[in-house]
Design a protein around this motif. Structure first.
Motif, mmCIF file in Angstrom:
data_model
loop_
_atom_site.group_PDB
_atom_site.id
_atom_site.type_symbol
_atom_site.label_atom_id
_atom_site.label_comp_id
_atom_site.label_asym_id
_atom_site.label_seq_id
_atom_site.Cartn_x
_atom_site.Cartn_y
_atom_site.Cartn_z
ATOM 1 N N THR A 42 -5.525 -2.063 1.280
ATOM 2 C CA THR A 42 -4.471 -3.087 1.279
ATOM 3 C C THR A 42 -3.104 -2.452 1.498
ATOM 4 O OG1 THR A 42 -5.801 -4.476 -0.187
ATOM 5 C CG2 THR A 42 -3.440 -4.969 -0.065
ATOM 6 N N SER A 45 -2.809 -1.537 5.170
ATOM 7 C CA SER A 45 -2.684 -2.738 6.011
ATOM 8 C C SER A 45 -1.303 -3.367 5.909
ATOM 9 C CB SER A 45 -3.738 -3.764 5.635
ATOM 10 O OG SER A 45 -5.016 -3.277 5.927
ATOM 11 N N VAL A 46 -0.785 -3.505 4.687
ATOM 12 C CA VAL A 46 0.512 -4.171 4.521
ATOM 13 C C VAL A 46 1.632 -3.303 5.095
ATOM 14 C CG1 VAL A 46 1.151 -3.420 2.169
ATOM 15 C CG2 VAL A 46 1.835 -5.663 2.976
ATOM 16 N N ALA A 49 1.359 -3.625 8.889
ATOM 17 C CA ALA A 49 1.710 -4.976 9.334
ATOM 18 C C ALA A 49 3.215 -5.193 9.346
ATOM 19 C CB ALA A 49 1.047 -6.018 8.432
ATOM 20 N N HIS A 50 3.932 -4.398 8.559
ATOM 21 C CA HIS A 50 5.390 -4.508 8.500
ATOM 22 C C HIS A 50 6.076 -3.401 9.295
ATOM 23 C CE1 HIS A 50 4.280 -7.294 5.308
ATOM 24 N NE2 HIS A 50 5.444 -7.861 5.560
ATOM 25 N N ASP A 156 0.178 -9.912 -4.811
ATOM 26 C CA ASP A 156 1.270 -10.030 -3.843
ATOM 27 C C ASP A 156 1.540 -8.673 -3.198
ATOM 28 O OD1 ASP A 156 3.470 -10.654 -2.321
ATOM 29 O OD2 ASP A 156 4.812 -11.025 -4.024
ATOM 30 N N PRO A 157 0.749 -8.291 -2.191
ATOM 31 C CA PRO A 157 0.903 -6.982 -1.560
ATOM 32 C C PRO A 157 2.293 -6.737 -0.953
ATOM 33 C CG PRO A 157 -1.162 -7.993 -0.890
ATOM 34 C CD PRO A 157 -0.386 -9.033 -1.635
ATOM 35 N N ASN A 158 3.018 -7.809 -0.634
ATOM 36 C CA ASN A 158 4.352 -7.632 -0.059
ATOM 37 C C ASN A 158 5.353 -7.042 -1.042
ATOM 38 O OD1 ASN A 158 3.779 -8.455 2.593
ATOM 39 N ND2 ASN A 158 3.863 -10.583 1.960
ATOM 40 N N VAL A 161 6.224 -3.654 0.111
ATOM 41 C CA VAL A 161 7.256 -3.603 1.163
ATOM 42 C C VAL A 161 8.639 -3.625 0.527
ATOM 43 C CG1 VAL A 161 8.207 -4.787 3.190
ATOM 44 C CG2 VAL A 161 5.712 -4.699 2.842
#
Length: 185
Positions: A42, A45-46, A49-50, A156-158, A161
């Motif tokens: 995860t 990936s996060v 993705a960012h 909340d993986p974000n 970020v």
């Protein structure tokens, strides 16, 4: 265009993120331990993705499937090179049965990161597991360390970020200023 293109929805663009965590002690007879694999996959990936580029022994070693094909020298040189190149180190330190999953290599990498002045975002249980060492618990006294509770991260993986943006804020300002100077803007 800035190296860090937040306007394009890629707030981590231009950053190199080294994601670490247990490997050898997470390899089980029936595959890689899910409580370890899920948060590491995860995080990778996060970050990607960012817009971040990632370094990951887990990916290179196929979550344990090809770990045996690498020598200790290869792993040490590779991981130290990644640490010198990365902008942020994100170690994932899962807890299973009330104990941190053993990860000698990740703890060495934490030492490298703090000695090299790399910001660190640790994903682990909070408060720290009783099995965590004093050096891990006190690392924020000698380095730029944020801790993201693993349960919060999985919901909340974000949040990862947001923390990466926070720990790299000063670094980003310096890079953007140098880009303005070099372009004459």
């Amino acid at each position: 265009m800035s190296r860090y293109d937040q306007a394009a929805g890629l707030p981590l663009a231009g950053l190199d993120i080294f994601v670490g965590g247990p490997i050898q002690h997470a390899i089980l007879p029936d595959g890689f331990a899910s409580p370890v694999r899920t948060p590491i996959a995860t995080a990778l990936s996060v970050a990607e993705a960012h817009g971040a580029s990632t370094f990951s022994a887990h990916r290179v070693e196929e979550f344990g499937l090809s770990t045996a094909s690498f020598t200790p020298s290869q792993v040490s040189v590779r991981d130290f090179r990644w640490m010198k190149k990365c902008d942020v180190f994100v170690p994932v330190l899962p807890v299973v049965d009330d104990k941190l999953v053993r990860t000698d290599g990740t703890h060495i990498e934490l030492g490298w990161a703090s000695a090299l002045g790399r910001p660190i975002v640790i994903i682990t249980d909070q408060p720290f597991s009783a099995s965590a060492s004093h050096l891990l618990k006190g690392l924020s006294e000698v380095g730029r360390v944020e801790v993201l509770p693993i349960s919060e991260f999985l919901v909340d993986p974000n949040r990862l970020v947001e923390l990466i943006i926070g720990v790299t804020h000063t670094h980003r300002i310096a890079i953007e200023a140098s880009e303005l100077v070099s372009t004459g803007a």
